[in-house]
Write a protein that holds these residues in place. Structure first.
Motif, PDB file in Angstrom:
ATOM      1  N   THR A 406       0.833  -1.214   0.000  1.00 39.21           N
ATOM      2  CA  THR A 406       0.000   0.000   0.000  1.00 39.21           C
ATOM      3  C   THR A 406       0.861   1.255   0.000  1.00 39.21           C
ATOM      4  OG1 THR A 406      -0.183  -0.064   2.430  1.00 39.21           O
ATOM      5  CG2 THR A 406      -1.911  -1.167   1.164  1.00 39.21           C
ATOM      6  N   ALA A 407       2.011   1.208   0.674  1.00 38.17           N
ATOM      7  CA  ALA A 407       2.915   2.371   0.672  1.00 38.17           C
ATOM      8  C   ALA A 407       3.462   2.625  -0.727  1.00 38.17           C
ATOM      9  CB  ALA A 407       4.055   2.156   1.671  1.00 38.17           C
ATOM     10  N   ARG A 412       3.233   6.050  -5.629  1.00 40.84           N
ATOM     11  CA  ARG A 412       3.012   6.259  -7.058  1.00 40.84           C
ATOM     12  C   ARG A 412       1.878   7.256  -7.301  1.00 40.84           C
ATOM     13  NH1 ARG A 412       4.704   0.620  -7.333  1.00 40.84           N
ATOM     14  NH2 ARG A 412       6.459   0.457  -8.783  1.00 40.84           N
ATOM     15  N   VAL A 413       0.836   7.184  -6.495  1.00 43.35           N
ATOM     16  CA  VAL A 413      -0.254   8.154  -6.629  1.00 43.35           C
ATOM     17  C   VAL A 413       0.254   9.559  -6.342  1.00 43.35           C
ATOM     18  CG1 VAL A 413      -2.430   8.908  -5.624  1.00 43.35           C
ATOM     19  CG2 VAL A 413      -2.087   6.493  -6.137  1.00 43.35           C
ATOM     20  N   TYR A 417       0.528  12.754  -9.051  1.00 41.26           N
ATOM     21  CA  TYR A 417      -0.178  14.024  -8.861  1.00 41.26           C
ATOM     22  C   TYR A 417       0.782  15.198  -8.706  1.00 41.26           C
ATOM     23  CZ  TYR A 417      -5.019  12.638  -8.985  1.00 41.26           C
ATOM     24  OH  TYR A 417      -6.250  12.240  -9.434  1.00 41.26           O
ATOM     25  N   GLU A 418       1.948  14.959  -8.125  1.00 45.19           N
ATOM     26  CA  GLU A 418       2.941  16.033  -8.058  1.00 45.19           C
ATOM     27  C   GLU A 418       3.366  16.458  -9.464  1.00 45.19           C
ATOM     28  OE1 GLU A 418       6.118  14.581  -5.727  1.00 45.19           O
ATOM     29  OE2 GLU A 418       5.034  14.717  -3.813  1.00 45.19           O
ATOM     30  N   GLU A 419       3.654  15.497 -10.317  1.00 46.63           N
ATOM     31  CA  GLU A 419       4.066  15.827 -11.681  1.00 46.63           C
ATOM     32  C   GLU A 419       2.934  16.476 -12.458  1.00 46.63           C
ATOM     33  OE1 GLU A 419       5.478  12.174 -13.268  1.00 46.63           O
ATOM     34  OE2 GLU A 419       7.286  12.124 -12.022  1.00 46.63           O
ATOM     35  N   ALA A 420       1.709  15.975 -12.257  1.00 46.80           N
ATOM     36  CA  ALA A 420       0.563  16.585 -12.948  1.00 46.80           C
ATOM     37  C   ALA A 420       0.348  18.017 -12.479  1.00 46.80           C
ATOM     38  CB  ALA A 420      -0.692  15.747 -12.703  1.00 46.80           C
ATOM     39  N   GLU A 480       1.327   2.436 -13.949  1.00 43.60           N
ATOM     40  CA  GLU A 480       2.406   1.947 -13.095  1.00 43.60           C
ATOM     41  C   GLU A 480       1.938   0.831 -12.166  1.00 43.60           C
ATOM     42  OE1 GLU A 480       3.833   5.381 -11.096  1.00 43.60           O
ATOM     43  OE2 GLU A 480       5.100   6.046 -12.763  1.00 43.60           O
ATOM     44  N   LEU A 481       0.681   0.931 -11.706  1.00 38.09           N
ATOM     45  CA  LEU A 481       0.175  -0.051 -10.747  1.00 38.09           C
ATOM     46  C   LEU A 481      -0.184  -1.380 -11.394  1.00 38.09           C
ATOM     47  CD1 LEU A 481      -2.006   2.094  -8.314  1.00 38.09           C
ATOM     48  CD2 LEU A 481       0.310   1.227  -8.002  1.00 38.09           C
ATOM     49  N   ARG A 482      -0.161  -1.449 -12.719  1.00 39.59           N
ATOM     50  CA  ARG A 482      -0.398  -2.747 -13.354  1.00 39.59           C
ATOM     51  C   ARG A 482       0.680  -3.753 -12.969  1.00 39.59           C
ATOM     52  NH1 ARG A 482      -1.639   0.478 -18.171  1.00 39.59           N
ATOM     53  NH2 ARG A 482      -3.910   0.636 -18.376  1.00 39.59           N
TER      54      ARG A 482
END
Length: 620
Positions: A406-407, A412-413, A417-420, A480-482
């Motif tokens: 989960t960490a 990754r989330v 969002y930082e890059e977006a 990425e989570l795939r």
């Protein structure tokens, strides 16, 4: 450690450990997660159903659970030990759907309450009184609530070792050290078988730990059945010696998942494990799984090899004894029941008394001899206590794996969002929102004098830029989570639902706040001229978002409000834009993170288990 020497501190440490085990969660389908969930359920069952009750009341009767695979003859064996039919037997599988416990009448108070197996509802069955030819009716457990029935881990109740008839089982007796093993003809070694409004589209992220029920609603001190309505049938019979209870469990390999789980729980609740297998199936995976588990826990164990043909009894005994010895179980008492008709006496479900005499004597000795009885209870309790360290450590490792997964997902989330956010900020500052309709309305404003369409167009453009940033972040972390095991279990789709509407709500609120700032600035201006708040708000939006065209709007603001007034308004407007920019992207990010948090794979679970186990080790 003898159970009679149990200190309150040890019981408190066990209770604390039990709460930590109950709080552990394994929601992600990671490698080993299924095993961790089963281990957690088994550990809770053994703590609730056996270890804590036994340590609280060391004088309680011994519970011998008769377990094994389908068709092994468990019910027939129990019936034959008691001397009458207390558990249904037959050729249909599975026969035992409801577990049956039979004890001496003097001991019924120990089992009428919820001292052991607290999640099972007691049912008392009618029994034929042979002496008077009448049926003596027993009520369901609810009828006992008004009586002085022993409460869980409390005082009172239970005959323990004292009093009562012990006639039928006899005393002492030989161990009956039969060996066994199936030759090829008998199949040896067969193998292992979003309602959001404009007031608050982003509620606060809730990351509090929410502890669910540990196991079918069963907690310390609770009685009655669980929501699944599981029942335990109680029988009393004077042929069972005082101080001993026999429990006929469902098949450990039942096709019904609930029956399998219940059978495993019942076996783990026993002081004595009576494992029943047959001459044709003794090498199957199921009985050997139970045997290895019993060895791991170092419990009081006895094996029964059922339905052994007379012609090959010696060969089977030798092979079975060899297998047990290789598994480190060579000292386990072994009993053999010969192959006989499935029932005797016209369908009574009973075997001749001679077929079960040695097992009967062994069990009676454990109930009647204080030293043997204490040895059986103490060995199992100590064995379970000793097994806790490795089992809890394994659970802690599984908790750590869940939290690590989960960490990684949360990281990754957050990174997406930082890059977006960086790209969206660059787009807005660079003037990408001041294009299309917004730019056309700005150019025609000198002719039409209408500022409302310009402000609305800019608001729509800002909403589009921000929503594109949200969608891009979602797309990136989803890709990425795939590669992340267990990501499919996270409810990201629910978190994404309604994102466009939520972005629109906040951007419209930004527009209204911009108009309020413009109105305040006009009232504070020394020479406001003929301008209205809508016009000032539109010019402010262009100054903030216009890129190369922004300086022209800033000059118009200075002309309307004065140099200082215009500068002050642009500063306040920039801060307001930044606030709503963060609220949009941070709010959507936190919704995705909350979806991960909802799985309750908290970081503290591993540390809590290890700490609780350390306290228990010290108290032991």
């Amino acid at each position: 450690m003898a159970t009679s020497d149990v200190r309150p501190d040890l019981l408190n440490a066990l209770s604390a450990l039990r709460e930590c085990v109950a709080a552990a969660r394994f929601p992600l389908p990671l490698p080993g997660a299924d095993g961790a969930r089963r281990s957690r359920a088994e550990l809770l069952a053994q703590l609730d159903d056996y270890l804590v009750p036994r340590l609280h009341r060391p004088d309680a009767p011994l519970l011998a659970v008769v377990g094994g695979s389908t068709g092994a003859g468990k019910s027939t064996l129990v019936n034959s030990l008691v001397g009458r039919c207390v558990s249904e037997s037959g050729v249909l599988r599975p026969t035992t759907r409801m577990p049956v416990l039979v004890c001496h009448p003097d001991d019924q108070s120990w089992f009428a309450g919820q001292r052991v197996l607290p999640h099972l509802t007691r049912v008392w069955m009618p029994r034929q009184d042979a002496a008077h030819g009448r049926v003596e009716a027993y009520e369901s457990y609810g009828a006992y609530e008004a009586q002085e029935v022993e409460e869980p881990y409390g005082e009172g109740g239970g005959a323990g070792d004292g009093g009562g008839s012990r006639q039928s089982f006899g005393g002492g007796g030989s161990r009956g050290a039969y060996g066994g093993g199936s030759p090829e003809a008998y199949g040896a070694n067969r193998g292992a078988s979003g309602a959001y409004d404009e007031c608050d589209p982003y509620p606060a992220r809730d990351v509090a730990t929410r502890r669910g029920p540990a196991r079918r609603g069963a907690t310390f001190g609770e009685g009655g059945g669980g929501p699944d309505g599981t029942l335990l049938r109680i029988e009393v019979d004077e042929n069972v010696p005082s101080g001993l209870a026999l429990l006929d469990a469902p098949d450990i390999d039942s096709l019904a998942g609930h029956a399998r789980e219940l059978a495993a729980e019942l076996v783990c609740a026993a002081d004595v494990w009576v494992l029943v297998t047959t001459a044709s199936r003794y090498a199957d995976a199921v009985p050997w799984h139970l045997l290895r588990t019993a060895k791991e826990y170092d419990v009081s164990l006895v094996t029964v090899l059922d339905r052994v043909p007379h012609q090959v009894a010696g060969e089977i005994s030798l092979q079975y004894a060899t297998l047990l010895r290789k598994a480190g179980l060579g000292d386990v008492p072994r009993f053999t029941v010969p192959e006989l008709p499935e029932s005797a006496g016209g369908g009574s479900g009973l075997l001749p008394a001679t077929a079960v005499r040695e097992l009967r004597d062994w069990l009676a000795h454990r109930a009647q001899d204080p030293e043997a009885r204490a040895d059986a209870a103490v060995r199992t309790a100590n064995g379970v206590l000793a097994s806790l360290r490795s089992r809890v450590t394994s659970l802690a490792g599984a908790c750590a794996a869940q939290h690590a997964a989960t960490a990684r997902m949360a990281h990754r989330v957050e990174r997406s969002y930082e890059e977006a956010a960086e790209r969206a900020h660059a787009d807005l500052v660079g003037g990408s929102a001041f294009a299309g309709d917004a730019l056309a309305h700005y150019r025609s404003r000198a002719l039409t004098g209408a500022s409302g369409p310009l402000l609305d167009a800019l608001t729509g453009s800002v909403a589009a830029v921000l929503y594109c940033a949200v969608a891009a972040a979602d797309e990136r972390f989803t890709a990425e989570l795939r590669r992340e095991p267990g990501a499919a279990a996270v409810p990201f789709d629910e978190a994404r639902a309604g994102a466009q509407e939520r972005v629109g709500v906040l951007v419209r609120r930004w527009q209204r706040c911009l108009e309020e700032l413009a109105d305040e600035a006009l009232r504070a201006a020394e020479r406001p001229g003929d301008a209205d708040p809508e016009e000032v708000a539109a010019l402010l939006a262009v100054a903030l978002l216009g890129g190369r065209n922004g300086p022209g709007a800033a000059d118009e603001l200075a002309a309307l409000l004065g140099a200082k007034g215009g500068l002050r308004l642009r500063s306040r407007g920039g801060g307001l834009l930044g606030t709503y920019f963060e609220r949009v992207l941070d709010g959507e990010r936190d919704r995705r993170l909350a979806a991960i948090d909802s799985l309750e794979a908290q970081s503290g679970q591993q540390a809590q288990l290890i700490a609780a186990m350390s306290v228990l080790q010290r108290e032991k």
